[in-house]
Design a protein around this motif. Structure first.
Motif, mmCIF file in Angstrom:
data_model
loop_
_atom_site.group_PDB
_atom_site.id
_atom_site.type_symbol
_atom_site.label_atom_id
_atom_site.label_comp_id
_atom_site.label_asym_id
_atom_site.label_seq_id
_atom_site.Cartn_x
_atom_site.Cartn_y
_atom_site.Cartn_z
ATOM 1 N N GLU A 271 0.821 -1.208 0.000
ATOM 2 C CA GLU A 271 0.000 0.000 0.000
ATOM 3 C C GLU A 271 0.856 1.260 0.000
ATOM 4 N N ALA A 272 1.897 1.276 0.811
ATOM 5 C CA ALA A 272 2.771 2.449 0.871
ATOM 6 C C ALA A 272 3.450 2.696 -0.472
ATOM 7 N N GLN A 273 3.827 1.638 -1.146
ATOM 8 C CA GLN A 273 4.536 1.778 -2.420
ATOM 9 C C GLN A 273 3.596 2.095 -3.578
ATOM 10 N N LEU A 274 2.375 1.564 -3.563
ATOM 11 C CA LEU A 274 1.546 1.588 -4.767
ATOM 12 C C LEU A 274 0.263 2.412 -4.686
ATOM 13 N N ARG A 275 -0.268 2.619 -3.509
ATOM 14 C CA ARG A 275 -1.550 3.330 -3.398
ATOM 15 C C ARG A 275 -1.436 4.741 -3.965
ATOM 16 N N GLY A 276 -2.352 5.051 -4.853
ATOM 17 C CA GLY A 276 -2.440 6.400 -5.398
ATOM 18 C C GLY A 276 -1.485 6.702 -6.544
ATOM 19 N N LEU A 277 -0.670 5.747 -6.934
ATOM 20 C CA LEU A 277 0.236 6.005 -8.061
ATOM 21 C C LEU A 277 -0.557 6.086 -9.361
ATOM 22 N N ASP B 299 -1.499 5.489 -13.312
ATOM 23 C CA ASP B 299 -1.505 4.252 -14.092
ATOM 24 C C ASP B 299 -0.173 3.952 -14.752
ATOM 25 N N GLU B 300 0.558 4.968 -15.197
ATOM 26 C CA GLU B 300 1.831 4.697 -15.873
ATOM 27 C C GLU B 300 2.841 4.027 -14.946
ATOM 28 N N TRP B 301 2.698 4.197 -13.647
ATOM 29 C CA TRP B 301 3.569 3.523 -12.688
ATOM 30 C C TRP B 301 3.084 2.111 -12.396
ATOM 31 N N ILE B 302 1.800 1.954 -12.130
ATOM 32 C CA ILE B 302 1.309 0.629 -11.747
ATOM 33 C C ILE B 302 1.235 -0.335 -12.927
ATOM 34 N N LEU C 280 9.670 -0.194 -10.697
ATOM 35 C CA LEU C 280 9.453 1.248 -10.568
ATOM 36 C C LEU C 280 10.753 2.026 -10.777
ATOM 37 N N ALA C 281 11.829 1.533 -10.194
ATOM 38 C CA ALA C 281 13.117 2.222 -10.357
ATOM 39 C C ALA C 281 13.559 2.219 -11.815
ATOM 40 N N ARG C 282 13.426 1.094 -12.471
ATOM 41 C CA ARG C 282 13.898 0.982 -13.859
ATOM 42 C C ARG C 282 13.077 1.813 -14.828
ATOM 43 N N ARG C 283 11.884 2.181 -14.438
ATOM 44 C CA ARG C 283 11.084 3.069 -15.283
ATOM 45 C C ARG C 283 11.801 4.417 -15.431
ATOM 46 N N LEU C 284 12.630 4.756 -14.474
ATOM 47 C CA LEU C 284 13.359 6.030 -14.501
ATOM 48 C C LEU C 284 14.714 5.943 -15.206
ATOM 49 N N LYS C 285 15.109 4.764 -15.614
ATOM 50 C CA LYS C 285 16.445 4.578 -16.188
ATOM 51 C C LYS C 285 16.757 5.554 -17.328
ATOM 52 N N PRO C 286 15.863 5.768 -18.284
ATOM 53 C CA PRO C 286 16.198 6.703 -19.359
ATOM 54 C C PRO C 286 16.410 8.140 -18.873
ATOM 55 N N GLU C 287 15.833 8.467 -17.735
ATOM 56 C CA GLU C 287 15.910 9.834 -17.220
ATOM 57 C C GLU C 287 17.187 10.120 -16.438
ATOM 58 N N ILE C 288 17.833 9.077 -15.918
ATOM 59 C CA ILE C 288 18.961 9.331 -15.012
ATOM 60 C C ILE C 288 20.314 9.335 -15.699
#
Length: 174
Positions: A21-27, A29-32, A155-163
């Motif tokens: 819940e802490a990690q996923l609630r309210g995220l 759709d592109e994250w979940i 979730l972390a790897r979704r940011l790979k192109p940005e970092i």
């Protein structure tokens, strides 16, 4: 090691719903719905899978061990049933379903008042052969941790192109 095992795994099993819940609630759709690539599971799919495991794997198999030992093998577990069972459900609903299923499973587990002799009893897995109740319960907790890591990694790897070049310093990106 019976009480030691239960003392070890219960805090992990109890915390998994809150961790999800802490990690996923309210995220958004592109994250979940993010995945690590083709054929990989999104956080939404992982939570659906975890619900299915609560309903069809852990406690049903423990009951089977305690009632029948190796005389009645476990039913095969469909690792992809969530694609049908969770179809059309959103993350909020799945998180509620998981919390409810987990609470019910742990309530039943506590009522069993397992002792060392119970944990040494064997069941018959359709692929692995004989396994003990102890191994099943330890796997339940490890399964949770494995999927929590999977969600964090996705979730972390979704940011790979940005970092950019920072990726070399982050083991999760490897």
């Amino acid at each position: 090691m019976s009480q030691d095992l239960l003392t070890t795994i219960l805090p992990l099993l109890e915390r998994t719903p809150a961790a999800l819940e802490a990690q996923l609630r309210g995220l958004p759709d592109e994250w979940i719905n993010a995945t690590e690539g083709e054929g990989k599971w999104s956080p939404l799919v992982v939570v659906g899978h975890m619900i299915h495991a609560e309903e069809e794997d852990w406690m049903p198999r423990l009951r089977r061990i305690l009632q029948h030992g190796t005389s009645v093998p476990f039913d095969p577990f469909d690792r992809e049933a969530q694609f049908t069972k969770s179809a059309g459900k959103g993350m909020e609903q799945l998180l509620r379903e998981f919390r409810t299923a987990r609470e019910e499973g742990l309530k039943e587990l506590r009522k069993l008042n397992l002792q060392a002799h119970h944990l040494n009893q064997c069941g018959l897995h359709p692929t692995l052969g004989e396994t003990t109740a102890h191994q099943l319960l330890a796997t339940w907790a490890a399964h949770d941790q494995s999927h929590l890591v999977q969600i964090h990694r996705t979730l972390a790897r979704r940011l790979k192109p940005e970092i950019g070049p920072w990726a070399q310093f982050l083991s999760v990106m490897q």
